[in-house]
Design a protein around this motif. Sequence first.
Motif, PDB file in Angstrom:
ATOM      1  N   VAL A  81      45.831  19.148  17.341  1.00 24.52           N
ATOM      2  CA  VAL A  81      45.834  19.245  18.799  1.00 24.52           C
ATOM      3  C   VAL A  81      45.099  20.512  19.197  1.00 24.52           C
ATOM      4  O   VAL A  81      45.372  21.585  18.645  1.00 24.52           O
ATOM      5  N   SER A  92      43.324  23.976  14.717  1.00 21.68           N
ATOM      6  CA  SER A  92      43.392  22.950  15.767  1.00 21.68           C
ATOM      7  C   SER A  92      42.275  21.910  15.635  1.00 21.68           C
ATOM      8  O   SER A  92      42.251  20.937  16.391  1.00 21.68           O
ATOM      9  N   HIS A 156      48.272  29.307  23.048  1.00 22.79           N
ATOM     10  CA  HIS A 156      48.634  30.694  23.364  1.00 22.79           C
ATOM     11  C   HIS A 156      50.102  30.827  23.768  1.00 22.79           C
ATOM     12  O   HIS A 156      50.836  31.654  23.213  1.00 22.79           O
ATOM     13  N   TYR A 446      51.872  38.351  13.512  1.00 20.10           N
ATOM     14  CA  TYR A 446      51.939  37.657  14.803  1.00 20.10           C
ATOM     15  C   TYR A 446      51.287  36.286  14.659  1.00 20.10           C
ATOM     16  O   TYR A 446      50.105  36.190  14.323  1.00 20.10           O
TER      17      TYR A 446
HETATM   18  P1  FDA Z   1      43.892  26.179  19.763  1.00 20.97           P
HETATM   19  O1  FDA Z   1      43.570  25.036  20.652  1.00 20.97           O
HETATM   20  O2  FDA Z   1      42.961  26.466  18.634  1.00 20.97           O
HETATM   21  O3  FDA Z   1      45.359  26.041  19.260  1.00 20.97           O
HETATM   22  C1  FDA Z   1      46.026  27.005  18.479  1.00 20.97           C
HETATM   23  C2  FDA Z   1      47.218  26.360  17.779  1.00 20.97           C
HETATM   24  O4  FDA Z   1      48.106  25.778  18.731  1.00 20.97           O
HETATM   25  C3  FDA Z   1      46.835  25.212  16.849  1.00 20.97           C
HETATM   26  O5  FDA Z   1      47.763  25.129  15.804  1.00 20.97           O
HETATM   27  C4  FDA Z   1      46.955  24.017  17.748  1.00 20.97           C
HETATM   28  O6  FDA Z   1      47.127  22.787  17.056  1.00 20.97           O
HETATM   29  C5  FDA Z   1      48.170  24.367  18.562  1.00 20.97           C
HETATM   30  N1  FDA Z   1      48.106  23.761  19.892  1.00 20.97           N
HETATM   31  C6  FDA Z   1      47.140  23.926  20.813  1.00 20.97           C
HETATM   32  N2  FDA Z   1      47.426  23.222  21.908  1.00 20.97           N
HETATM   33  C7  FDA Z   1      48.596  22.599  21.677  1.00 20.97           C
HETATM   34  C8  FDA Z   1      49.387  21.715  22.448  1.00 20.97           C
HETATM   35  N3  FDA Z   1      49.025  21.342  23.668  1.00 20.97           N
HETATM   36  N4  FDA Z   1      50.520  21.223  21.902  1.00 20.97           N
HETATM   37  C9  FDA Z   1      50.887  21.587  20.654  1.00 20.97           C
HETATM   38  N5  FDA Z   1      50.173  22.426  19.882  1.00 20.97           N
HETATM   39  C10 FDA Z   1      49.032  22.934  20.398  1.00 20.97           C
HETATM   40  N6  FDA Z   1      46.497  36.328  21.788  1.00 20.97           N
HETATM   41  C11 FDA Z   1      47.301  37.108  22.543  1.00 20.97           C
HETATM   42  O7  FDA Z   1      48.521  37.023  22.441  1.00 20.97           O
HETATM   43  N7  FDA Z   1      46.748  37.983  23.424  1.00 20.97           N
HETATM   44  C12 FDA Z   1      45.412  38.101  23.597  1.00 20.97           C
HETATM   45  O8  FDA Z   1      44.963  38.904  24.416  1.00 20.97           O
HETATM   46  C13 FDA Z   1      44.562  37.269  22.809  1.00 20.97           C
HETATM   47  N8  FDA Z   1      43.205  37.356  22.924  1.00 20.97           N
HETATM   48  C14 FDA Z   1      42.405  36.538  22.148  1.00 20.97           C
HETATM   49  C15 FDA Z   1      41.012  36.628  22.255  1.00 20.97           C
HETATM   50  C16 FDA Z   1      40.189  35.822  21.472  1.00 20.97           C
HETATM   51  C17 FDA Z   1      38.692  35.930  21.616  1.00 20.97           C
HETATM   52  C18 FDA Z   1      40.775  34.921  20.551  1.00 20.97           C
HETATM   53  C19 FDA Z   1      39.907  34.053  19.682  1.00 20.97           C
HETATM   54  C20 FDA Z   1      42.151  34.830  20.455  1.00 20.97           C
HETATM   55  C21 FDA Z   1      42.980  35.637  21.229  1.00 20.97           C
HETATM   56  N9  FDA Z   1      44.363  35.577  21.118  1.00 20.97           N
HETATM   57  C22 FDA Z   1      45.152  36.387  21.897  1.00 20.97           C
HETATM   58  C23 FDA Z   1      44.976  34.668  20.154  1.00 20.97           C
HETATM   59  C24 FDA Z   1      45.402  33.373  20.831  1.00 20.97           C
HETATM   60  O9  FDA Z   1      46.616  33.599  21.531  1.00 20.97           O
HETATM   61  C25 FDA Z   1      45.638  32.276  19.787  1.00 20.97           C
HETATM   62  O10 FDA Z   1      44.463  32.061  19.059  1.00 20.97           O
HETATM   63  C26 FDA Z   1      46.126  30.983  20.462  1.00 20.97           C
HETATM   64  O11 FDA Z   1      46.806  30.200  19.530  1.00 20.97           O
HETATM   65  C27 FDA Z   1      44.978  30.216  21.041  1.00 20.97           C
HETATM   66  O12 FDA Z   1      45.406  29.113  21.754  1.00 20.97           O
HETATM   67  P2  FDA Z   1      44.328  27.957  22.055  1.00 20.97           P
HETATM   68  O13 FDA Z   1      44.989  26.881  22.794  1.00 20.97           O
HETATM   69  O14 FDA Z   1      43.096  28.583  22.628  1.00 20.97           O
HETATM   70  O15 FDA Z   1      43.926  27.553  20.580  1.00 20.97           O
END
Ligand code: FDA
Length: 509
Positions: A81, A92, A156, A446
């Motif tokens: 996901v 993901s 996140h 974390y």
């Molecule tokens: P992504 O879609 O890749 O998902 C991450 C994980 O969550 C995967 O295991 C995915 O399967 C699962 N997931 C996603 N959506 C889901 C859903 N709807 N239901 C169930 N599971 C789901 N962190 C922080 O705390 N403070 C910050 O300031 C930052 N800044 C930051 C900057 C940059 C450039 C990056 C690359 C990363 C951060 N992060 C961060 C880290 C960020 O919190 C972490 O990478 C999150 O998991 C990203 O969530 P996404 O939905 O973008 O990722």
Amino acid sequence: QTHENFLQCLSFHSSNTSSISKLVHTPNDPSYLSRLNYSIQNPRFSSPFMPKPFVIVTPFHAYHVQAAVNCSKKLGLQLRVRSGGHDYEGLSYLSEFPFVVIDLINLRSINVDVKNSTAWIEAGATIGEVYYRIAEKSPNLGFPAGICPTVGAGGHFSGGGYGTMLRKYGLAADNIIDAVLVDVEGKILDRQSMGEDLFWAIRGGGGASYGVVLSWKIRLVPVPSTVTVFTVDRNLTQNATDLVHRWQYIADKFHEDLFVRLVLQAVSVERKKTIQVSFNSLFLGDADRLIPLMQKSFPQLGLVRENCLEMSWIESVLYFNGFPSGQSLEVLLDRVPQNRLSFKAKSDFVKEPIPENGLEGIWKRLYEEEVGRAILIMSPYGGKMSEISESESPFPHRAGNICLIQYLIYWEEEGNVTESQKHINWIRRLYTDMTPYVSKNPRAAYLNYRDLDIGTNNNKGTTSYARASIWGTKYFKNNFNRLVHVKTMVDPTNFFKNQQSIPPFSSAW
Ligand code: FDA
């Protein structure tokens, strides 16, 4: 399996079959690769050699997600996901086994209710979109989540989520009051129907082990009309080592309106390498209140009025992302990450101040890499973070932590494996060096800074409790056990699995 089987299954499970072809993208589809790659934040994982999904599903409705879950299960496919695609290890959108990616790009509506200071947010929204929509409705409401606007709410929030307001309001996950999720049976559950255990687990335990989060209801927090930001740089000839050392004694004890983080890196000054420390701060108030506070608690930094910029909270979001002043707020709606360099990251928690010779060891390591590639970010704890008990949510890193350190190393990806490995080895050495100075038994980490070096399930995603507890206790300490209990209750056959998913007891072998 053929793609036709999957399509047929989706049509069978959907009441409205006409839209199915719009949401399923197979490798034969010309837009398949661009759809896959657009939100891959770390190019390390978008090379042609990386495993690619059998299909990408981009649902428009909850029932599309239900159908995709049911059909992946029925056809024996793994499921990934993706919300914002920022996972540090690409979990993901990667799997060694035939898999489906559900990409929530089309499920990203945001409804802000100013009167009740709440909002419903679909999981595919980015935090930049969330901040923008809140600010559009009120200058005095905000939300305490991360800094980078392209991060997705799905991953996140379910992994914790912190930013410049964590000392005042805690994590994003601490401010979630309801959620809607599709479970392993394809059922849609809200807080009431999922029950408090599952609702607890998805607020810091990572959503991917439990289902597909469709939306979150969040509590908005008050922000003053004027906030103050500053960034003060000091290098080694300007006492940087002393200042970092001193900062560790006070950063978690400052007034909770004050957040001063450190960004440490090697820089070149007049062709000589030195270490630069940026004291990078948000204060929830005006400069007249901030200056006396800083003079009292941290006079050594010598903060003066000229260092301070007053602005609205939403402007401070832009400031922390390095946008120039006057930049239009619309930039927060841009989902494409600003910088896409390959990177590897790790995290640690600091409980006792790192002594000066420990800091000097870090400087030596930073000098080994080219200027600009390696960065350490130290984010202060204390305030609200210390008031929340370790078991209130799966995120256990609360009282007793001075700060969280994030180590980052960046490089340009040109398919050069040796080059990538060189940088990854560098960050691993730094992490080893840091052992004496950071949390122990377990050495905490974390979840949102996911690091597969700290332990994994096998690559099929199945594992024994003992094996999973190696990485699980680092992220969750004692909460790992409760996460396993919840998993055993809601997904006993371990359908939702990856290299770092919570296992049910029954999958022990
Ligand atoms: P992504 O879609 O890749 O998902 C991450 C994980 O969550 C995967 O295991 C995915 O399967 C699962 N997931 C996603 N959506 C889901 C859903 N709807 N239901 C169930 N599971 C789901 N962190 C922080 O705390 N403070 C910050 O300031 C930052 N800044 C930051 C900057 C940059 C450039 C990056 C690359 C990363 C951060 N992060 C961060 C880290 C960020 O919190 C972490 O990478 C999150 O998991 C990203 O969530 P996404 O939905 O973008 O990722």
